[in-house]
Write a protein that holds these residues in place. Structure first.
Motif, mmCIF file in Angstrom:
data_model
loop_
_atom_site.group_PDB
_atom_site.id
_atom_site.type_symbol
_atom_site.label_atom_id
_atom_site.label_comp_id
_atom_site.label_asym_id
_atom_site.label_seq_id
_atom_site.Cartn_x
_atom_site.Cartn_y
_atom_site.Cartn_z
ATOM 1 N N TYR A 15 0.812 -1.210 0.000
ATOM 2 C CA TYR A 15 0.000 0.000 0.000
ATOM 3 C C TYR A 15 0.849 1.265 0.000
ATOM 4 N N SER A 16 0.494 2.176 -0.879
ATOM 5 C CA SER A 16 1.121 3.489 -0.944
ATOM 6 C C SER A 16 0.051 4.527 -0.613
ATOM 7 N N LEU A 17 0.396 5.463 0.246
ATOM 8 C CA LEU A 17 -0.536 6.495 0.704
ATOM 9 C C LEU A 17 -0.170 7.827 0.066
ATOM 10 N N PHE A 18 -1.195 8.525 -0.454
ATOM 11 C CA PHE A 18 -0.983 9.815 -1.093
ATOM 12 C C PHE A 18 -1.964 10.834 -0.534
ATOM 13 N N GLU A 19 -1.453 11.989 -0.182
ATOM 14 C CA GLU A 19 -2.289 13.141 0.141
ATOM 15 C C GLU A 19 -2.237 14.018 -1.098
ATOM 16 N N THR A 20 -3.374 14.182 -1.762
ATOM 17 C CA THR A 20 -3.403 14.866 -3.037
ATOM 18 C C THR A 20 -4.667 15.718 -3.122
ATOM 19 N N TYR A 21 -5.028 16.107 -4.314
ATOM 20 C CA TYR A 21 -6.230 16.909 -4.534
ATOM 21 C C TYR A 21 -7.005 16.361 -5.719
ATOM 22 N N ILE A 22 -8.323 16.514 -5.635
ATOM 23 C CA ILE A 22 -9.203 16.293 -6.780
ATOM 24 C C ILE A 22 -9.795 17.670 -7.039
ATOM 25 N N GLY A 23 -9.341 18.297 -8.105
ATOM 26 C CA GLY A 23 -9.671 19.706 -8.305
ATOM 27 C C GLY A 23 -9.016 20.482 -7.185
ATOM 28 N N SER A 24 -9.794 21.267 -6.460
ATOM 29 C CA SER A 24 -9.246 22.022 -5.326
ATOM 30 C C SER A 24 -9.562 21.359 -3.986
ATOM 31 N N ASP A 25 -10.178 20.173 -4.028
ATOM 32 C CA ASP A 25 -10.561 19.469 -2.805
ATOM 33 C C ASP A 25 -9.485 18.470 -2.376
ATOM 34 N N PRO A 26 -9.171 18.430 -1.075
ATOM 35 C CA PRO A 26 -8.169 17.472 -0.609
ATOM 36 C C PRO A 26 -8.674 16.037 -0.782
ATOM 37 N N ALA A 27 -7.722 15.132 -1.009
ATOM 38 C CA ALA A 27 -8.047 13.712 -1.174
ATOM 39 C C ALA A 27 -6.953 12.867 -0.533
ATOM 40 N N ILE A 28 -7.362 11.800 0.097
ATOM 41 C CA ILE A 28 -6.439 10.802 0.627
ATOM 42 C C ILE A 28 -6.643 9.552 -0.225
#
Length: 150
Positions: free
Chosen positions: A9-22
């Motif tokens: 498992y790899s964990l990413f803190e990113t965005y979908i558009g301007s919304d945060p996503a884990i």
């Protein structure tokens, strides 16, 4: 047929558009040689009832979502019929992605789970034939990008 690889498992803190996503991705699937045996893409969407900032679930909600996942995952993965691809939490929703071998069996399993009289959360699913794994690319691409930026 070769075995299904142990998940990594790899964990990413990113965005979908301007919304945060884990996003949690099973990066073992990058090198999975038997992709052709899992030509169906399963997306399970769970509505987050309790949301904090930016549509992310509260700690209590994460517990409920995790409990629901613990019910779904072993049922859908029984007899190696599905492989976990990714989990995305964003915009008031938890999305579970799997690659599926036999869509009829997966559908029967999911219909039995969804018909529970008092579900923990509202959820739905859709399955699409995707022999080339194109629908899996956005999540796998996160792993590729992370490995090339090191």
């Amino acid at each position: 047929m070769k075995g299904i690889p142990d998940p990594y498992y790899s964990l990413f803190e990113t965005y979908i558009g301007s919304d945060p996503a884990i996003v949690v991705v099973n990066s073992a699937l990058l090198q999975f040689a038997e992709r052709k045996d899992f030509p169906w893409h399963l997306r399970i969407g769970v509505h987050c009832a309790m949301q904090g900032e930016n549509g992310m679930p509260t700690a209590e909600e994460v517990d409920s979502l995790s409990h629901l996942e613990r019910l779904i995952e072993p049922a859908i993965q029984s007899d190696d019929n599905a492989i976990f691809l990714a989990r995305i939490t964003a915009r008031g929703e938890r999305v579970l992605l799997y690659r599926v071998r036999n869509p009829e069996r997966a559908n029967e399993t999911l219909q039995a789970l969804i018909s529970v009289s008092e579900p923990l959360r509202e959820w739905e699913y859709q399955m699409e034939h995707d022999a080339d794994w194109l629908l899996a690319q956005p999540e796998l691409e996160l792993v590729i990008q992370a490995s090339t930026s090191d």
